[in-house]
Write an enzyme that holds these catalytic residues in place. Sequence first.
Site, mmCIF file in Angstrom:
data_model
loop_
_atom_site.group_PDB
_atom_site.id
_atom_site.type_symbol
_atom_site.label_atom_id
_atom_site.label_comp_id
_atom_site.label_asym_id
_atom_site.label_seq_id
_atom_site.Cartn_x
_atom_site.Cartn_y
_atom_site.Cartn_z
ATOM 1 N N ASP A 25 2.564 5.484 -7.128
ATOM 2 C CA ASP A 25 3.830 5.146 -6.516
ATOM 3 C C ASP A 25 5.043 5.023 -7.212
ATOM 4 O O ASP A 25 6.145 5.012 -6.898
ATOM 5 C CB ASP A 25 3.813 4.055 -5.441
ATOM 6 C CG ASP A 25 2.842 4.263 -4.280
ATOM 7 O OD1 ASP A 25 1.885 3.329 -4.232
ATOM 8 O OD2 ASP A 25 2.693 5.239 -3.663
ATOM 9 N N HIS B 146 0.895 -1.217 0.225
ATOM 10 C CA HIS B 146 0.047 0.042 -0.044
ATOM 11 C C HIS B 146 0.625 1.280 -0.134
ATOM 12 O O HIS B 146 1.544 1.404 -1.047
ATOM 13 C CB HIS B 146 -0.887 0.011 1.127
ATOM 14 C CG HIS B 146 -2.244 0.831 1.363
ATOM 15 N ND1 HIS B 146 -2.422 1.697 0.111
ATOM 16 C CD2 HIS B 146 -2.890 1.197 2.202
ATOM 17 C CE1 HIS B 146 -3.541 2.475 0.589
ATOM 18 N NE2 HIS B 146 -3.646 2.152 1.702
ATOM 19 N N HIS C 71 -2.703 -2.469 -9.835
ATOM 20 C CA HIS C 71 -3.665 -1.808 -8.842
ATOM 21 C C HIS C 71 -4.964 -2.551 -8.593
ATOM 22 O O HIS C 71 -5.388 -3.196 -9.761
ATOM 23 C CB HIS C 71 -3.978 -0.249 -9.422
ATOM 24 C CG HIS C 71 -4.669 0.646 -8.473
ATOM 25 N ND1 HIS C 71 -5.870 0.577 -7.977
ATOM 26 C CD2 HIS C 71 -4.023 1.376 -7.379
ATOM 27 C CE1 HIS C 71 -5.930 1.529 -6.913
ATOM 28 N NE2 HIS C 71 -5.215 1.939 -6.571
HETATM 29 C C1 SDX Z 1 -1.574 2.020 -3.590
HETATM 30 O O1 SDX Z 1 -6.328 0.796 -3.296
HETATM 31 C C2 SDX Z 1 -5.751 1.864 -3.491
HETATM 32 O O2 SDX Z 1 -6.330 2.835 -3.926
HETATM 33 C C3 SDX Z 1 -4.238 2.181 -3.051
HETATM 34 C C4 SDX Z 1 -3.604 3.181 -3.480
HETATM 35 C C5 SDX Z 1 -4.392 4.600 -2.894
HETATM 36 O O3 SDX Z 1 -4.384 5.681 -3.422
HETATM 37 O O4 SDX Z 1 -4.703 4.302 -1.607
HETATM 38 O O5 SDX Z 1 -3.934 3.556 -5.049
HETATM 39 C C6 SDX Z 1 -2.313 3.530 -3.201
HETATM 40 O O6 SDX Z 1 -1.488 1.417 -2.476
HETATM 41 C C7 SDX Z 1 -1.226 1.862 -5.020
HETATM 42 C C8 SDX Z 1 -0.414 0.363 -5.182
HETATM 43 C C9 SDX Z 1 0.885 0.551 -4.400
HETATM 44 N N1 SDX Z 1 1.436 -1.063 -4.251
HETATM 45 C C10 SDX Z 1 2.395 -1.561 -5.107
HETATM 46 O O7 SDX Z 1 2.773 -0.775 -6.144
HETATM 47 C C11 SDX Z 1 2.888 -2.734 -4.906
HETATM 48 C C12 SDX Z 1 2.954 -3.829 -6.163
HETATM 49 N N2 SDX Z 1 1.646 -3.931 -6.447
HETATM 50 C C13 SDX Z 1 0.933 -5.175 -6.351
HETATM 51 O O8 SDX Z 1 1.454 -5.642 -5.009
HETATM 52 C C14 SDX Z 1 -0.361 -5.217 -6.634
HETATM 53 O O9 SDX Z 1 -0.588 -4.731 -7.897
HETATM 54 C C15 SDX Z 1 -1.475 -4.733 -5.953
HETATM 55 C C16 SDX Z 1 -1.202 -5.038 -4.324
HETATM 56 C C17 SDX Z 1 -1.259 -3.199 -5.821
HETATM 57 C C18 SDX Z 1 -2.792 -4.935 -6.236
HETATM 58 O O10 SDX Z 1 -2.916 -6.510 -5.972
HETATM 59 P P1 SDX Z 1 -4.405 -7.314 -6.244
HETATM 60 O O11 SDX Z 1 -5.356 -6.268 -6.933
HETATM 61 O O12 SDX Z 1 -4.708 -8.197 -5.139
HETATM 62 O O13 SDX Z 1 -3.720 -8.100 -7.726
HETATM 63 P P2 SDX Z 1 -3.407 -9.502 -7.702
HETATM 64 O O14 SDX Z 1 -2.509 -9.413 -6.420
HETATM 65 O O15 SDX Z 1 -4.522 -10.319 -7.520
HETATM 66 O O16 SDX Z 1 -2.681 -9.545 -9.189
HETATM 67 C C19 SDX Z 1 -3.198 -10.074 -10.271
HETATM 68 C C20 SDX Z 1 -2.146 -10.852 -11.162
HETATM 69 C C21 SDX Z 1 -1.417 -11.667 -10.254
HETATM 70 O O17 SDX Z 1 -1.022 -12.511 -10.948
HETATM 71 P P3 SDX Z 1 -1.371 -14.238 -11.218
HETATM 72 O O18 SDX Z 1 -1.374 -14.892 -9.848
HETATM 73 O O19 SDX Z 1 -3.033 -14.049 -11.523
HETATM 74 O O20 SDX Z 1 -0.940 -14.737 -12.512
HETATM 75 O O21 SDX Z 1 -1.213 -9.700 -11.416
HETATM 76 C C22 SDX Z 1 0.158 -10.104 -10.843
HETATM 77 C C23 SDX Z 1 -0.225 -11.036 -9.631
HETATM 78 O O22 SDX Z 1 0.699 -11.906 -9.353
HETATM 79 N N3 SDX Z 1 0.459 -8.770 -10.293
HETATM 80 C C24 SDX Z 1 1.841 -8.443 -10.318
HETATM 81 C C25 SDX Z 1 2.185 -7.148 -9.750
HETATM 82 N N4 SDX Z 1 0.770 -6.729 -9.248
HETATM 83 C C26 SDX Z 1 -0.007 -7.683 -9.542
HETATM 84 N N5 SDX Z 1 2.821 -8.932 -10.774
HETATM 85 C C27 SDX Z 1 4.245 -8.441 -10.774
HETATM 86 N N6 SDX Z 1 4.424 -7.309 -10.169
HETATM 87 C C28 SDX Z 1 3.183 -6.539 -9.593
HETATM 88 N N7 SDX Z 1 3.341 -5.329 -9.227
#
Ligand code: SDX
Length: 403
Positions: free
Chosen positions: A336, A241, A280
């Site tokens: 981010d 997050h 996201h």
């Molecule tokens: C913020 O919610 C908000 O609004 C948050 C925010 C706000 O203003 O409050 O916007 C701020 O927190 C932005 C997000 C910051 N976090 C990151 O940048 C961390 C990296 N991102 C990931 O951890 C992820 O994308 C999340 C946590 C942001 C979202 O995760 P989800 O929605 O649970 O998605 P998921 O993990 O189910 O991913 C779907 C697929 C998966 O692949 P499969 O298992 O289906 O094959 O996408 C992949 C994930 O492995 N994936 C990624 C990835 N993000 C998702 N693979 C590699 N790198 C990534 N960053």
Amino acid sequence: EKGLRIADRGFLNTAVIKSKITHIDGDAGVLRYRGYPIEQLALKSSHLETAYLLIYGVLPTKQQHNVFQSEVHRHSAMHADSEEFFRSFRYDAHPMAMLTSAFAYLGSYYAEANPSLEGQNLYTTGTPESLTIMDKQIYRLIGKATTLAAMAYRVRQGREFVTPPHGLSYTGSFLYQMDHLGQEDYRPNPVLEKALDVLFLLHADHELNASCTTVLQTGSSLVDPYSAIAAGCASLYGPLHGGANEAVIRMLISIGKPENVPSFIEAVKRREKVLSGFGHRVYKTSDPRSFIVRKTADEVFKITGKDELLETAMALHEAAMKDEYFIKRKLAPNVDFCSGLIYRAMGFPLDFFPVLFAVPRVVGWLAHWRQMMLQEGGVKIWRPRQIFVGAAKRDYVPIEERS
Ligand code: SDX
């Protein structure tokens, strides 16, 4: 558990409230605060004016804006006792841990932080007295968020604390308290002050993200807002997050040169690494804030000089955006991805970056908290159920008989 439906993992596709505050269209990459497009607010508004809009639902008149700004400033100072509280942290304590604790500490100051003292809740009656108390708590939390963050910063530097100065903007006062080294006429760089204000505005709210949900879950027990904000701050601290802006820089440092990007991308596809700053839960195209952050970065780099990690970040961005693995999963840069490059160029320590997310997000947390307190029909405590899948009834076995 008759009739119970289990929500998808991580509350995917689960709405828990109706809200008038922030609208996100994840497919179209749209973000609006009370109906106003984020692009217009970033260009024409300020963080404090946008704070008023998010909390009270309308753009303030000049008079309303002046009162709000002076009240926030008036309530930004901390009692001298708080210096001892901050000095109790080790010099290398993580600033988000200090800030989380400081919000709860703040609550220990104010009698109305213990509604049970009054027998009935102060926040849900909607009476003029109650609304006035809530306004004051809102001024205090927004005003003191910068002061607490600056105090955490000064602890890390081993420096004296600085009283919030008069006559500066919200971010100007924040930068002054952090960077002041005794020069009487010190003033923050206006370009950096404005850039930070745009970043604060972009981070002000984002509907029911993990930290906002935490604030509402906590606030639903009718605890005071200081404690609810402390809980939200703890949730924002996580690398999935608000901690992502710090994680992005650590990722870019570990990648090093742009020529190492392809092997990093392969490691991500093997799920050995995470591409921080990408993906996201809601946006399935680029996060609209990321474009504004990128433009702001160019403004800042004109003053600070380009960050050598920018090249690696752009190479990573380009490689990911045209790679089937990321396209298929609709992964694009979020807010981010570039914000950390700006904070680094402005000279903030790496582990201070999530604090720069938490300070402005206090506005969104308070907007949703106030909306919940004043909702039709009053507040119901958030108490979800579970589907029990554990052991059926069984009898106790004395320890001698266990194998
Ligand atoms: C913020 O919610 C908000 O609004 C948050 C925010 C706000 O203003 O409050 O916007 C701020 O927190 C932005 C997000 C910051 N976090 C990151 O940048 C961390 C990296 N991102 C990931 O951890 C992820 O994308 C999340 C946590 C942001 C979202 O995760 P989800 O929605 O649970 O998605 P998921 O993990 O189910 O991913 C779907 C697929 C998966 O692949 P499969 O298992 O289906 O094959 O996408 C992949 C994930 O492995 N994936 C990624 C990835 N993000 C998702 N693979 C590699 N790198 C990534 N960053």
